[in-house]
Design a protein around this motif. Structure first.
Motif, short mmCIF file in Angstrom:
data_model
loop_
_atom_site.label_atom_id
_atom_site.label_comp_id
_atom_site.label_asym_id
_atom_site.label_seq_id
_atom_site.Cartn_x
_atom_site.Cartn_y
_atom_site.Cartn_z
N THR A 32 32.41 76.44 39.31
CA THR A 32 31.63 75.34 38.73
C THR A 32 32.21 74.03 39.21
O THR A 32 33.41 73.92 39.50
CB THR A 32 31.67 75.36 37.18
OG1 THR A 32 33.01 75.16 36.75
CG2 THR A 32 31.11 76.65 36.63
N THR A 34 31.45 69.49 38.85
CA THR A 34 30.71 68.41 38.22
C THR A 34 30.21 67.43 39.27
O THR A 34 30.96 67.07 40.18
CB THR A 34 31.60 67.66 37.21
OG1 THR A 34 32.04 68.57 36.21
CG2 THR A 34 30.83 66.52 36.54
N GLU A 123 32.23 63.32 29.58
CA GLU A 123 32.79 64.55 29.00
C GLU A 123 32.60 64.61 27.49
O GLU A 123 32.88 65.63 26.86
CB GLU A 123 34.28 64.67 29.34
CG GLU A 123 34.54 64.92 30.82
CD GLU A 123 36.01 65.17 31.11
OE1 GLU A 123 36.77 65.43 30.15
OE2 GLU A 123 36.40 65.10 32.29
N GLN A 204 26.49 69.71 35.59
CA GLN A 204 27.38 70.85 35.83
C GLN A 204 26.69 71.78 36.83
O GLN A 204 25.56 72.23 36.60
CB GLN A 204 27.67 71.61 34.53
CG GLN A 204 28.69 72.71 34.66
CD GLN A 204 30.12 72.18 34.69
OE1 GLN A 204 30.36 71.00 34.71
NE2 GLN A 204 31.08 73.08 34.70
N GLU A 219 24.52 67.70 31.50
CA GLU A 219 25.41 67.71 30.34
C GLU A 219 25.27 66.45 29.49
O GLU A 219 25.32 66.51 28.26
CB GLU A 219 26.86 67.86 30.80
CG GLU A 219 27.16 69.20 31.43
CD GLU A 219 28.63 69.37 31.75
OE1 GLU A 219 29.14 70.49 31.53
OE2 GLU A 219 29.28 68.40 32.20
#
Length: 276
Positions: A32, A34, A123, A204, A219
């Motif tokens: 994964t 970002t 975040e 993501q 996200e």
């Protein structure tokens, strides 16, 4: 003359990146990473315009029953009436949900460190909340005092103290016995839909072991405004972050007309940006 007052630390932040990626992390099914997608008003005005007349109503200045330290913020009833069922642009859609507490406002930096710890980049580590779970902007002065610095800014403090009926300066006595002048409350200016110039979307990405992208998921997202020094643009600033999952129901319900004149939900529009 247009002038926005920010802290020195906020002025140090200049957003110049339109797409960023972080190093991938390995998971059981692959990797994964970002990435960030930026929607710019100069390139795509669909979710920025038309500007809503809700912002031109008199709710910020007439009969303000919601205040901070004497500074007038809004008339709550007039605000709710002005923004009811407004979906002209994304900022107008989400703003009343922040005020009502239906959406959580997340700080783009650690509020305790005032940005010294770096920026959060979506975040969602720093929710701005009151002392109680049920607190919201209209009911909690503590929460209201935190939120106003993400939703707008205070004007300069007057250097002319208030006077009594005899023309003498009004003073207050501190706990130590010293006195201080009483000054007029500062004016408050809300960021409106006209101030939003970009949206930054945190994505993501799920990467297969062969390097191909399996799936991209939004996200969070943040509205961005210009920073000014008098009339000169000196940078950009993230106002706050919104949890995409929390906003999903609202984004699915709210719709606007795109540049082709066709109705489209904000949810579908934002998700379409993942394929560009």
């Amino acid at each position: 003359m247009k002038k926005i007052i920010y802290s020195a630390l906020s002025l140090a932040f200049v957003f110049v990146v339109s797409s960023l990626t972080t190093l991938p992390t390995e998971s059981e099914k692959g990797f994964t990473r970002t990435s960030f997608v930026v929607i710019d008003i100069e390139k795509d005005s669909s979710i920025f315009k038309p500007h809503s007349k809700a912002w031109r109503d008199s709710w910020p200045i007439v009969d303000a029953n919601i205040q901070i330290h004497g500074s007038r913020l809004m008339n709550a009833e007039n605000y709710q009436f002005a923004f009811k069922d407004r979906t002209e642009n994304l900022y107008t859609l989400i703003h009343p949900k922040l005020i009502s507490g239906e959406l959580t406002l997340y700080s783009p930096y650690d509020p305790q460190m005032y940005g010294l710890s770096g920026f959060d980049d979506g975040e969602l580590r720093y929710p701005v909340k009151g002392e109680k779970e049920e607190d919201q902007f209209l009911t909690s002065e503590t929460l209201r005092e935190k939120m106003i610095y993400y939703l707008g800014y205070m004007g300069p403090q007057s250097d002319v103290p208030l006077t009594d009926e005899f023309g003498d300066p009004i003073t207050l006595t501190r706990a130590d016995g010293s006195q201080e002048f009483v000054y007029p409350p500062r004016d408050y200016r809300w960021y409106t839909d006209r101030d939003i110039v970009k949206y930054k979307i945190r994505v993501q990405e799920f990467i297969k072991k062969d390097g191909s992208v399996k799936k991209r998921v939004i996200e969070s997202f943040a509205p961005i405004v210009h920073q000014y020094d008098d009339d000169k643009i000196v940078g950009e600033r993230e106002l706050f972050w919104i949890d995409f999952k929390e906003a999903k129901k609202l984004l699915k319900k709210g719709y606007f007309f795109n540049e082709q004149g066709k109705p489209i939900t904000y949810l579908k529009y934002l998700q379409s940006k993942l394929d560009e």
